[in-house]
Design an enzyme around this catalytic site. Structure first.
Site, PDB file in Angstrom:
ATOM      1  N   TYR A  32      82.279 -44.684  49.805  1.00 52.45           N
ATOM      2  CA  TYR A  32      83.181 -45.567  49.074  1.00 52.45           C
ATOM      3  C   TYR A  32      82.504 -46.172  47.853  1.00 52.45           C
ATOM      4  O   TYR A  32      81.288 -46.029  47.670  1.00 52.45           O
ATOM      5  CB  TYR A  32      83.711 -46.667  49.996  1.00 52.45           C
ATOM      6  CG  TYR A  32      82.729 -47.786  50.260  1.00 52.45           C
ATOM      7  CD1 TYR A  32      81.614 -47.590  51.066  1.00 52.45           C
ATOM      8  CD2 TYR A  32      82.902 -49.046  49.690  1.00 52.45           C
ATOM      9  CE1 TYR A  32      80.705 -48.620  51.302  1.00 52.45           C
ATOM     10  CE2 TYR A  32      82.007 -50.086  49.929  1.00 52.45           C
ATOM     11  CZ  TYR A  32      80.908 -49.862  50.726  1.00 52.45           C
ATOM     12  OH  TYR A  32      80.015 -50.870  50.952  1.00 52.45           O
ATOM     13  N   LYS A 146      76.301 -44.620  49.832  1.00 53.32           N
ATOM     14  CA  LYS A 146      77.275 -45.706  50.041  1.00 53.32           C
ATOM     15  C   LYS A 146      78.290 -45.246  51.087  1.00 53.32           C
ATOM     16  O   LYS A 146      79.435 -44.904  50.780  1.00 53.32           O
ATOM     17  CB  LYS A 146      77.923 -46.129  48.719  1.00 53.32           C
ATOM     18  CG  LYS A 146      78.419 -47.585  48.751  1.00 53.32           C
ATOM     19  CD  LYS A 146      78.622 -48.120  47.361  1.00 53.32           C
ATOM     20  CE  LYS A 146      79.407 -49.429  47.326  1.00 53.32           C
ATOM     21  NZ  LYS A 146      78.865 -50.525  48.110  1.00 53.32           N
ATOM     22  N   GLU A 178      66.895 -55.230  51.026  1.00 49.91           N
ATOM     23  CA  GLU A 178      68.036 -55.722  50.233  1.00 49.91           C
ATOM     24  C   GLU A 178      68.792 -56.690  51.142  1.00 49.91           C
ATOM     25  O   GLU A 178      68.241 -57.155  52.119  1.00 49.91           O
ATOM     26  CB  GLU A 178      68.911 -54.552  49.757  1.00 49.91           C
ATOM     27  CG  GLU A 178      69.463 -53.705  50.885  1.00 49.91           C
ATOM     28  CD  GLU A 178      70.345 -52.554  50.421  1.00 49.91           C
ATOM     29  OE1 GLU A 178      70.929 -52.626  49.329  1.00 49.91           O
ATOM     30  OE2 GLU A 178      70.456 -51.576  51.180  1.00 49.91           O
ATOM     31  N   LEU A 202      70.441 -49.481  48.711  1.00 44.94           N
ATOM     32  CA  LEU A 202      71.476 -48.961  47.821  1.00 44.94           C
ATOM     33  C   LEU A 202      71.075 -49.389  46.404  1.00 44.94           C
ATOM     34  O   LEU A 202      70.799 -50.570  46.175  1.00 44.94           O
ATOM     35  CB  LEU A 202      72.844 -49.546  48.171  1.00 44.94           C
ATOM     36  CG  LEU A 202      73.953 -48.990  47.276  1.00 44.94           C
ATOM     37  CD1 LEU A 202      74.351 -47.595  47.748  1.00 44.94           C
ATOM     38  CD2 LEU A 202      75.166 -49.892  47.264  1.00 44.94           C
TER      39      LEU A 202
END
Ligand code: PSZ
Length: 285
Positions: A32, A146, A178, A202
């Site tokens: 996505y 993702k 992250e 990511l």
């Protein structure tokens, strides 16, 4: 009437139906993107589309449309739904088939869906800064994709929410990777530091915009691994995402960061980011 996209059709939301056998539903077998809409215009659309196609390639999903076709569809949706400040969410699953873990033997048609939402810029939080927690990063080692599989992220964000915190910062062993839905930056002695691009994070589009802004404005930065101790003792901490912009972090696990107020480097990057976002999305009339 609110519109959504299903495959290459724009339809009323109530008319959009997905199959119960969709592999996205069974396995989270899909990918996505979320693109910001400022001033009614998509921000950094090219970069998001590029990442979408990279993610698709890594999980062997053949996107049946070109980047331009998707941008055109999504732009039309934003226009029809009259989104001024918001997001467009879109995903592609491997398609629908009788449930087997391996890819179905007869090729499935990927299913593309998209919707928009009005999402304000979180002005209050951007001004004051937010409190966050740290939590162990228990995700798989392909975080650069993702993927629709977000259970660890959901659980971490829930843990933060239960502690009245805005985000959960992940660390793998003692290295900060992250956060559950954002990238993490620290500032130490005037230098901006963030985790390098590896399969453990990511590569956020907002992260890339911020690093480019550092480069263009002679703000010193380095992409390297840093520890939880570095995080807790940083002069400044901020997180970035499509919806959070450049968000100052003023407290982590109840420890005050720096002076307890957003720092000067963070403030500078916030205004540079806002300037760029406005410049790139203001339609010239
Ligand atoms: O609506 C929201 O709260 C959103 S929209 C996008 C995000 C959150 N976060 C994306 C993200 C992420 O899921 C992880 C695990 N790391 C970093 C980010 C930031 O990526 P960009 O800047 O591309 O949104």
């Amino acid at each position: 009437m609110e519109k959504v996209i299903i495959n290459d059709q724009i339809v009323n939301r109530i008319d959009a139906k997905v199959d119960m056998n969709d592999r996205g539903y069974h396995f989270g077998d899909g990918i996505y993107e979320v693109i910001r809409v400022f001033n009614g215009v998509l921000f950094a659309a090219e970069e998001h589309l590029e990442r979408l196609f990279k993610s698709a390639k890594k999980v062997n999903i053949d996107i049946p449309y070109s980047k331009d076709k998707i941008i055109n569809l999504v732009n039309t949706l934003v226009e029809l739904n009259d989104v001024e400040t918001g997001i467009v969410y879109f995903q592609i699953t491997r398609g629908s088939a009788i449930r087997t873990h391996e890819f179905p033997t007869s090729k499935t048609e990927p299913v593309f869906t998209a919707f928009t939402a009005n999402v304000e810029v979180p002005e209050k939080e951007l001004e004051k800064g937010v409190e966050v927690i740290t939590t162990e990063d228990v995700r798989w080692l392909r975080c650069e994709i993702k993927s629709l599989n977000l259970l660890p992220n959901v659980l971490a964000k829930q843990e933060a929410a239960e502690k009245n915190c805005y985000e959960a910062i992940f660390h793998r062993d003692e290295i900060v990777t992250e956060a559950s839905s954002s990238n993490v930056f620290i500032v130490k002695n005037g230098v901006v530091i963030t985790h390098p691009v590896t399969s453990q994070i990511l590569n956020g589009i907002t992260r890339q915009v911020v690093l480019n802004l550092c480069e263009e404005n002679s703000i010193r930065f380095t992409k390297k691994k840093y520890s939880v101790l570095d995080l807790m003792t940083a002069d400044e901490v901020f997180i970035t995402s499509t919806t959070a912009d450049v968000m100052p972090v003023i407290k982590i696990d109840n420890t005050v960061i720096g002076t307890g107020a957003p720092g000067s480097v963070t403030r500078n990057l916030q205004s540079l980011f806002r300037e760029k976002a406005n410049k790139d999305t203001k339609l010239v009339v």
